[in-house]
Design an enzyme around this catalytic site. Sequence first.
Site, PDB file in Angstrom:
ATOM      1  N   GLU A  95     -45.346  23.333  30.061  1.00  0.00           N
ATOM      2  CA  GLU A  95     -45.265  21.873  30.024  1.00  0.00           C
ATOM      3  C   GLU A  95     -46.540  21.179  30.521  1.00  0.00           C
ATOM      4  O   GLU A  95     -46.480  20.025  30.938  1.00  0.00           O
ATOM      5  CB  GLU A  95     -44.072  21.404  30.869  1.00  0.00           C
ATOM      6  CG  GLU A  95     -42.736  21.803  30.297  1.00  0.00           C
ATOM      7  CD  GLU A  95     -41.607  20.994  30.896  1.00  0.00           C
ATOM      8  OE1 GLU A  95     -41.057  20.155  30.195  1.00  0.00           O
ATOM      9  OE2 GLU A  95     -41.301  21.213  32.090  1.00  0.00           O
ATOM     10  N   HIS A 123     -44.510  16.773  38.099  1.00  0.00           N
ATOM     11  CA  HIS A 123     -43.331  16.923  37.240  1.00  0.00           C
ATOM     12  C   HIS A 123     -42.330  17.798  37.984  1.00  0.00           C
ATOM     13  O   HIS A 123     -42.684  18.858  38.516  1.00  0.00           O
ATOM     14  CB  HIS A 123     -43.713  17.571  35.908  1.00  0.00           C
ATOM     15  CG  HIS A 123     -42.517  17.929  35.087  1.00  0.00           C
ATOM     16  ND1 HIS A 123     -41.662  16.968  34.590  1.00  0.00           N
ATOM     17  CD2 HIS A 123     -42.011  19.121  34.704  1.00  0.00           C
ATOM     18  CE1 HIS A 123     -40.690  17.568  33.932  1.00  0.00           C
ATOM     19  NE2 HIS A 123     -40.869  18.871  33.988  1.00  0.00           N
ATOM     20  N   HIS A 125     -37.806  18.845  38.753  1.00  0.00           N
ATOM     21  CA  HIS A 125     -36.431  18.915  38.241  1.00  0.00           C
ATOM     22  C   HIS A 125     -35.430  18.749  39.387  1.00  0.00           C
ATOM     23  O   HIS A 125     -34.376  19.359  39.373  1.00  0.00           O
ATOM     24  CB  HIS A 125     -36.170  20.258  37.560  1.00  0.00           C
ATOM     25  CG  HIS A 125     -37.154  20.660  36.509  1.00  0.00           C
ATOM     26  ND1 HIS A 125     -37.372  21.981  36.164  1.00  0.00           N
ATOM     27  CD2 HIS A 125     -37.970  19.929  35.724  1.00  0.00           C
ATOM     28  CE1 HIS A 125     -38.289  22.038  35.193  1.00  0.00           C
ATOM     29  NE2 HIS A 125     -38.675  20.809  34.922  1.00  0.00           N
ATOM     30  N   HIS A 199     -33.304  16.670  32.219  1.00  0.00           N
ATOM     31  CA  HIS A 199     -34.473  17.498  32.483  1.00  0.00           C
ATOM     32  C   HIS A 199     -35.011  17.276  33.907  1.00  0.00           C
ATOM     33  O   HIS A 199     -35.072  18.212  34.692  1.00  0.00           O
ATOM     34  CB  HIS A 199     -35.540  17.167  31.428  1.00  0.00           C
ATOM     35  CG  HIS A 199     -36.783  17.978  31.521  1.00  0.00           C
ATOM     36  ND1 HIS A 199     -37.728  18.012  30.532  1.00  0.00           N
ATOM     37  CD2 HIS A 199     -37.274  18.772  32.497  1.00  0.00           C
ATOM     38  CE1 HIS A 199     -38.726  18.802  30.879  1.00  0.00           C
ATOM     39  NE2 HIS A 199     -38.466  19.280  32.069  1.00  0.00           N
TER      40      HIS A 199
HETATM   41 ZN   LIG Z   1     -39.790  20.396  33.179  1.00  0.00          ZN
END
Ligand SMILES: [Zn+2]
Length: 274
Positions: A95, A123, A125, A199
């Site tokens: 990603e 980023h 989760h 996500h």
């Molecule tokens: Zn991710």
Amino acid sequence: MGQALDVMSEQSQADSHSMYIQCLQNLSIASKILAHHGIVDGFGHVSCRDPRSPKEHFLLSRNLAPALVEPEDIVPWRISDAEPVHPDSPRGFLERCIHSEIYRKVSNSCISLQFDDVEAVIHFHSLSIIPFGLMEIPFKAAYHMASFLGSEPAPIFEIRDSFGPTTDMLIRNTTQGEALASLFKEESHTRPLVLMRGHGATLVAPSLKLAVFRAIYTQDNAKILTNLASLAGGVDPLHLARYLSKEECEASAESNSGQVLRAWDVWCKELEEK
Ligand SMILES: [Zn+2]
């Protein structure tokens, strides 16, 4: 004159190299702080622009769990296409286009000076944040430490809108990354956070340490709202909650801006004492 310019250029190269070494160390520490606070686990990543060439490259770990990232695991990547600067680099995160496209949109943008202030991207989760991407629950500043979130709800990136109902939910290419990055842009400012349905979330900041600060207090803001929903008997009452106003957010974010190092220092200390 020519010699003086050469000396200045050498000095500037030495400065950017020393900033680069500092960035490698701080990215390693940032990864471990985020893991220690449960914002990332085996997955999730943090990056910053490469101070040696901030418009062209960014620094991000090779494909590795954040708690394990050491300075030597961090690799330079091209902002233009998320490929490694050096062809023999180790494998990167699937990603990483999240990072490249946010930096690229900034590099190509002359619309907003504030958007040009994006120096770091995280980023993650975090389980605390996932519910807020699943339905329209106003995710905005519930208390002063999260005032950077502002008084408008964070947007939700819905991957189905542009890429259909059969994706694996990941941001796997620059087209998907660009769609996500576009949600950070608003006419007058940069949004700090975009939620990603089913996500996680991605956030940006004008510095790496501020990005870590924002990640920790974004997670805490989510916990507060979850507690409030529990106390108030559901998510509907959250629409009636007395969130911070726009003016309160601006004043509080300004006050907090001088306190980021104080928080960073204690989070580093926690790592040492683990
Ligand atoms: Zn991710």
